[in-house]
Design a protein around this motif. Sequence first.
Motif, PDB file in Angstrom:
ATOM      1  N   LYS A 339      37.159  29.885  49.013  1.00 26.21           N
ATOM      2  CA  LYS A 339      37.937  30.171  50.129  1.00 26.21           C
ATOM      3  C   LYS A 339      37.877  31.687  50.829  1.00 26.21           C
ATOM      4  O   LYS A 339      37.447  32.409  50.411  1.00 26.21           O
ATOM      5  CB  LYS A 339      39.573  29.972  49.613  1.00 26.21           C
ATOM      6  CG  LYS A 339      39.504  28.874  49.026  1.00 26.21           C
ATOM      7  CD  LYS A 339      41.146  28.567  48.414  1.00 26.21           C
ATOM      8  CE  LYS A 339      41.309  27.303  47.526  1.00 26.21           C
ATOM      9  NZ  LYS A 339      42.715  27.283  46.928  1.00 26.21           N
ATOM     10  N   GLY A 340      38.630  31.563  52.046  1.00 26.18           N
ATOM     11  CA  GLY A 340      38.801  32.986  52.655  1.00 26.18           C
ATOM     12  C   GLY A 340      37.357  33.496  53.179  1.00 26.18           C
ATOM     13  O   GLY A 340      36.418  32.604  53.503  1.00 26.18           O
ATOM     14  N   ARG A 356      34.681  36.209  40.255  1.00 28.43           N
ATOM     15  CA  ARG A 356      35.898  34.977  40.542  1.00 28.43           C
ATOM     16  C   ARG A 356      37.201  35.716  39.771  1.00 28.43           C
ATOM     17  O   ARG A 356      38.161  35.317  40.147  1.00 28.43           O
ATOM     18  CB  ARG A 356      35.752  33.657  39.756  1.00 28.43           C
ATOM     19  CG  ARG A 356      34.598  32.761  40.656  1.00 28.43           C
ATOM     20  CD  ARG A 356      34.942  32.696  42.178  1.00 28.43           C
ATOM     21  NE  ARG A 356      34.679  33.667  43.093  1.00 28.43           N
ATOM     22  CZ  ARG A 356      35.604  33.987  44.045  1.00 28.43           C
ATOM     23  NH1 ARG A 356      36.680  33.406  44.308  1.00 28.43           N
ATOM     24  NH2 ARG A 356      35.286  34.957  45.091  1.00 28.43           N
ATOM     25  N   ALA A 359      39.194  37.848  41.982  1.00 28.22           N
ATOM     26  CA  ALA A 359      40.016  37.049  42.828  1.00 28.22           C
ATOM     27  C   ALA A 359      41.158  36.473  42.460  1.00 28.22           C
ATOM     28  O   ALA A 359      42.329  36.768  42.837  1.00 28.22           O
ATOM     29  CB  ALA A 359      39.074  35.810  43.378  1.00 28.22           C
ATOM     30  N   SER A 363      44.869  37.438  43.556  1.00 29.82           N
ATOM     31  CA  SER A 363      45.637  36.445  44.404  1.00 29.82           C
ATOM     32  C   SER A 363      46.275  35.312  43.577  1.00 29.82           C
ATOM     33  O   SER A 363      46.991  34.338  43.865  1.00 29.82           O
ATOM     34  CB  SER A 363      44.691  35.650  45.439  1.00 29.82           C
ATOM     35  OG  SER A 363      43.627  34.983  44.450  1.00 29.82           O
ATOM     36  N   ASP A 365      44.173  32.959  42.261  1.00 28.93           N
ATOM     37  CA  ASP A 365      43.729  31.685  42.873  1.00 28.93           C
ATOM     38  C   ASP A 365      42.059  32.070  42.666  1.00 28.93           C
ATOM     39  O   ASP A 365      41.676  33.150  42.960  1.00 28.93           O
ATOM     40  CB  ASP A 365      43.586  31.289  44.190  1.00 28.93           C
ATOM     41  CG  ASP A 365      42.802  30.184  44.555  1.00 28.93           C
ATOM     42  OD1 ASP A 365      42.158  29.618  43.738  1.00 28.93           O
ATOM     43  OD2 ASP A 365      43.095  29.624  45.716  1.00 28.93           O
ATOM     44  N   TRP A 367      39.491  30.884  43.385  1.00 22.20           N
ATOM     45  CA  TRP A 367      38.528  30.677  44.469  1.00 22.20           C
ATOM     46  C   TRP A 367      38.758  31.371  45.803  1.00 22.20           C
ATOM     47  O   TRP A 367      37.957  31.073  46.955  1.00 22.20           O
ATOM     48  CB  TRP A 367      38.469  29.044  44.620  1.00 22.20           C
ATOM     49  CG  TRP A 367      38.454  28.370  43.265  1.00 22.20           C
ATOM     50  CD1 TRP A 367      39.296  27.256  42.838  1.00 22.20           C
ATOM     51  CD2 TRP A 367      37.420  28.139  42.422  1.00 22.20           C
ATOM     52  NE1 TRP A 367      38.773  27.013  41.407  1.00 22.20           N
ATOM     53  CE2 TRP A 367      37.393  27.623  41.234  1.00 22.20           C
ATOM     54  CE3 TRP A 367      36.223  28.841  42.469  1.00 22.20           C
ATOM     55  CZ2 TRP A 367      36.796  27.243  40.320  1.00 22.20           C
ATOM     56  CZ3 TRP A 367      35.138  28.760  41.471  1.00 22.20           C
ATOM     57  CH2 TRP A 367      35.631  27.760  40.190  1.00 22.20           C
ATOM     58  N   ALA A 368      39.636  32.171  45.751  1.00 22.16           N
ATOM     59  CA  ALA A 368      39.993  32.952  46.853  1.00 22.16           C
ATOM     60  C   ALA A 368      39.084  34.103  46.813  1.00 22.16           C
ATOM     61  O   ALA A 368      38.157  34.146  46.068  1.00 22.16           O
ATOM     62  CB  ALA A 368      41.432  33.796  46.421  1.00 22.16           C
ATOM     63  N   GLU A 369      39.008  34.532  48.075  1.00 18.63           N
ATOM     64  CA  GLU A 369      37.852  35.715  48.327  1.00 18.63           C
ATOM     65  C   GLU A 369      37.858  36.862  47.323  1.00 18.63           C
ATOM     66  O   GLU A 369      38.971  37.283  46.791  1.00 18.63           O
ATOM     67  CB  GLU A 369      38.227  36.187  49.617  1.00 18.63           C
ATOM     68  CG  GLU A 369      39.291  37.100  50.182  1.00 18.63           C
ATOM     69  CD  GLU A 369      39.437  37.208  51.434  1.00 18.63           C
ATOM     70  OE1 GLU A 369      39.761  38.461  51.965  1.00 18.63           O
ATOM     71  OE2 GLU A 369      39.268  36.550  52.495  1.00 18.63           O
ATOM     72  N   ASP A 370      36.878  37.181  46.790  1.00 19.22           N
ATOM     73  CA  ASP A 370      36.914  38.578  46.156  1.00 19.22           C
ATOM     74  C   ASP A 370      37.315  39.785  46.792  1.00 19.22           C
ATOM     75  O   ASP A 370      36.467  40.313  47.652  1.00 19.22           O
ATOM     76  CB  ASP A 370      35.295  38.658  45.621  1.00 19.22           C
ATOM     77  CG  ASP A 370      35.209  40.029  44.598  1.00 19.22           C
ATOM     78  OD1 ASP A 370      36.300  40.896  44.580  1.00 19.22           O
ATOM     79  OD2 ASP A 370      34.340  39.735  43.697  1.00 19.22           O
TER      80      ASP A 370
END
Length: 407
Positions: A339-340, A356, A359, A363, A365, A367-370
């Motif tokens: 994501k992001g 990961r 992230a 966040s 999450d 799968w959010a951006e690092d």
Amino acid sequence: MFRLSQYMRELVHPTPVRTRRGDGPVKPVVIWNLTRRCNLRCRHCYTTSADVDFPGELSHEQAMGVLDDLHGFGIPALILSGGEPLSRFDFFDLAERARSLNFRYLALSTNGTRLIDSTAQRVADLGFDYVGISLDGIGDMNDWFRGVNGAYAAALQGVRECKRRGVKVGLRFTITEDNAHMLEDMLDLCDGEGVDKFYLSHLVYAGRGDKHRGDDTQHARTRRAMDILIDRAWVAEAEGQPLEIVTGNNDADAVYFLNWVQRNFDAGRAEHVADHLRAWGGNSSGLGVANIAPLGTVHPDTYWSDYTVGNVKTTPFSELWTGDDPMLATLRQRPRPLKGRCGACAFQDVCGGNTRIRALQVSGDPWAEDPACYLSNAEIGLGTPEGERLTVTPFRGKRHDPAHRFF
């Protein structure tokens, strides 16, 4: 791990691109934290180790069984780590068993302070393929990071004891705001001591490292560090110097390097390097690397202690790694469900989505951006929004010109 020197070499001595690894389970490099016991108190320790006995660690018999399973599974490399692995009561029994099983690559990850006299000789006699020793600065800086006065002198002695016995040695340096100014001094130390490999580790927000995430280098300093490493790696290749330079825990380094190649070399050589980087694929958590923790729990990598695939006390590693764990299955997807900025990045096939666990820690999450990606939007193919300034550091100096020595 991003092998900077290896890909720098491709510019001069190109080799065929190997087949890209698949998305399913592969035989991973296993980093095995044998114990949490350690004689140092590092600020950025991802296992929150201490110099005490921790209950529940694998028994001698259980650990021997793990070795047999890993050998039968055919893993390509085994790294014995800690805590301080030399603190484990049966370390040499396990190391001797591992060597007798003829693992293709057997390495020791240590703080180096115990590599003296008979201990250093036993390590040499076992024929470890590599010994990695952690130093996070020169002198007092390292001692402050590692929480014990005299740790620097003891670790440096360990380097010398290994080199004197013909053991391949590398230095690992975790860069933060506090010690970033010592990077060039660390590289000079490697040259002066005949160290074979330098490993720059970016801070990962795990263990005590999570508490010190505020010390993570600002993006500008990370870029400066990469400029220094690229400079050194190119000169080393040009002048036949033996030091190998690698980085870890920030796969954006590969994209930064590729951008440098594209600025300084013709399109053909740039595409050749890009093909090799795509075949590598970036972050390999849950795919090409695995972790066994002191209690026997199995994780996607050494920093992801909050997610457990299973425990080798009850299920062999080989079964856990080839099972139907949902997190491992998702980590092995290409592309990952990012994501992001990571999800929109044009270099997912090179970086793999970076780290990961970082992230996740920031966040919630995975799968959010690092947050530690230091590349601008323009550098990852997103364009440059108004107000964002793209700074490209030129490659200065006649000695460091890409045409130096070769072209």
